[in-house]
Design a protein around this motif. Structure first.
Motif, mmCIF file in Angstrom:
data_model
loop_
_atom_site.group_PDB
_atom_site.id
_atom_site.type_symbol
_atom_site.label_atom_id
_atom_site.label_comp_id
_atom_site.label_asym_id
_atom_site.label_seq_id
_atom_site.Cartn_x
_atom_site.Cartn_y
_atom_site.Cartn_z
ATOM 1 N N GLU A 64 -5.460 3.705 5.024
ATOM 2 C CA GLU A 64 -5.231 2.870 6.054
ATOM 3 C C GLU A 64 -6.804 2.374 6.713
ATOM 4 O OE1 GLU A 64 -2.751 1.420 6.747
ATOM 5 O OE2 GLU A 64 -1.074 2.821 6.095
ATOM 6 N N ALA A 67 -9.521 5.010 7.933
ATOM 7 C CA ALA A 67 -9.074 6.459 7.557
ATOM 8 C C ALA A 67 -10.450 7.320 7.150
ATOM 9 C CB ALA A 67 -8.365 6.391 6.590
ATOM 10 N N ALA A 74 -7.106 -1.640 5.308
ATOM 11 C CA ALA A 74 -5.801 -1.063 4.543
ATOM 12 C C ALA A 74 -5.904 -1.195 3.015
ATOM 13 C CB ALA A 74 -4.648 -1.174 5.122
ATOM 14 N N GLU A 113 2.405 9.118 1.684
ATOM 15 C CA GLU A 113 1.597 8.737 2.822
ATOM 16 C C GLU A 113 0.092 8.487 2.366
ATOM 17 O OE1 GLU A 113 1.973 11.479 5.689
ATOM 18 O OE2 GLU A 113 4.126 11.552 6.032
ATOM 19 N N ARG A 114 -0.392 7.259 2.776
ATOM 20 C CA ARG A 114 -1.605 6.723 2.433
ATOM 21 C C ARG A 114 -2.710 7.695 3.358
ATOM 22 N NH1 ARG A 114 -1.587 0.161 3.359
ATOM 23 N NH2 ARG A 114 -0.195 -0.184 1.701
ATOM 24 N N GLY A 117 -2.893 7.689 7.364
ATOM 25 C CA GLY A 117 -1.540 7.148 7.831
ATOM 26 C C GLY A 117 -0.426 7.804 8.000
ATOM 27 N N ARG A 119 2.900 6.560 7.934
ATOM 28 C CA ARG A 119 3.969 6.106 7.432
ATOM 29 C C ARG A 119 4.270 6.370 6.105
ATOM 30 N NH1 ARG A 119 4.882 0.868 4.848
ATOM 31 N NH2 ARG A 119 2.543 0.666 4.666
#
Length: 329
Positions: A64, A67, A74, A113-114, A117, A119
């Motif tokens: 993201e 990060a 992203a 999950e990235r 991130g 999500r």
């Protein structure tokens, strides 16, 4: 092997391709994908040994914005890029135990999950992995997770070394000659004498070494018909020696032809003490450069890696793939 490829291509089963360096593992992965129902989907490849662990996680899972330093936006990882298709992970045996746990979750749950991130992203990916390592031994020593091993080893395909199937060499060599000819825009063929000469070599570098040998020979052939006198191989490696290659081409072949013996052109003995070449010399081939760094570092891999701007894992991978024998002191 061909029967296994044909059978496994029809399903989404995870495949683990085993074999020495140069045996054609990536070609098998290509064949599986392009003969599968996912052939119209994306085909994404990654060599796990080519990146340090922190970059490998970002490369596979994406990240993201913000990060880490430099993450200005992203970015999808290779798993997301391969959604609906196939992901080929080469040198899977080189990933660290901590990263193995993260990979296992994706394979079990089909979600990730990235980096940076929270999500959860669902992915539909068919995984093909390859390695030259003995994963069973790595499991026994604790270097490779047993649960990941069983998750990957659903459909193993083992590729024999070329020296173990010399009866196939003429057909393989002619196929490679046709492929080289297509890239050169002309017909490239092999004489029977050339095939006999190829059968005299042990091919420690397997199909990759054979292809390089044939490409060199085709360059030396005006007509495109490769004869025995144009076949040159690395006799030093075939006989078990590990000296430096002659010249600075980086090809790593002996100056003599296979099977020829000329006492008037015998190589001079190397000096007893000779400083290693400069690792920054642009004329050095990759193998010569790695050997030079190792010699300069007293064969301490961590020091040599710093000289080359690599991680220890990256230099260990190159030592393996370039067939460099590490000296012990």
């Amino acid at each position: 092997v061909f029967d296994q490829i044909r059978m496994v291509s029809k399903w989404n089963t995870t495949v683990l391709i085993r074999g020495e360096t140069g045996t054609g593992k990536e070609l098998v992965a290509n064949a599986i994908h392009y003969n599968s129902p996912r052939a119209r989907g994306p085909y994404v490849r990654l060599n796990c040994a080519s990146l340090p662990e922190n970059l490998l996680e970002s490369e596979l899972f994406g990240h993201e914005k913000g990060a880490f330093t430099g993450a200005i936006g992203a970015r999808k990882g290779r798993f997301e890029m391969a959604d609906g298709g196939t992901l080929f992970l080469d040198e899977i045996g080189e990933i660290s135990p901590s990263f193995q746990a993260k990979l296992l979750r994706v394979l079990q749950e089909g979600e990730l999950e990235r980096v940076g991130g929270g999500r959860t992203v669902k992915v539909d990916v068919r995984l093909i992995a390859a390695t030259h390592r003995d994963l069973e031994a790595a499991v026994d020593t604790g270097d490779f997770r047993e649960d990941l091993y069983y998750r990957l080893n659903v459909m193993p395909i083992s590729l024999p070394a070329l020296r173990e199937r010399m009866e196939d060499l003429p057909e393989i060599a002619r196929h490679l000659a046709e492929r080289i000819g297509a890239s050169q825009g002309r017909k490239v063929s092999l004489t029977e004498a050339a095939v006999r000469r190829l059968l005299q070599h042990g091919w420690p570098g397997n199909i990759r070494e054979l292809e390089n040998c044939l490409e060199r020979a085709s360059v030396m052939s005006e007509s495109g018909a490769i004869d025995a006198d144009q076949i040159r191989v690395d006799r030093l490696r075939d006989s078990g020696s590990h000296g430096h290659s002659h010249g600075r081409s980086g090809i790593g072949m002996s100056a003599v032809q296979l099977g020829s013996h000329d006492p008037h052109h015998a190589p001079a003995a190397a000096p007893a003490s000779r400083p290693p070449p400069d690792v920054n010399d642009p004329n050095l081939g990759e193998r010569e450069r790695v050997v030079a760094a190792l010699e300069q570092a007293g064969w301490v891999q961590a020091k040599a890696a710093r000289l080359l701007g690599m991680t220890p894992r990256q230099i260990a991978y190159r030592i393996q793939t370039l067939n460099i024998e590490v000296k012990q002191f």
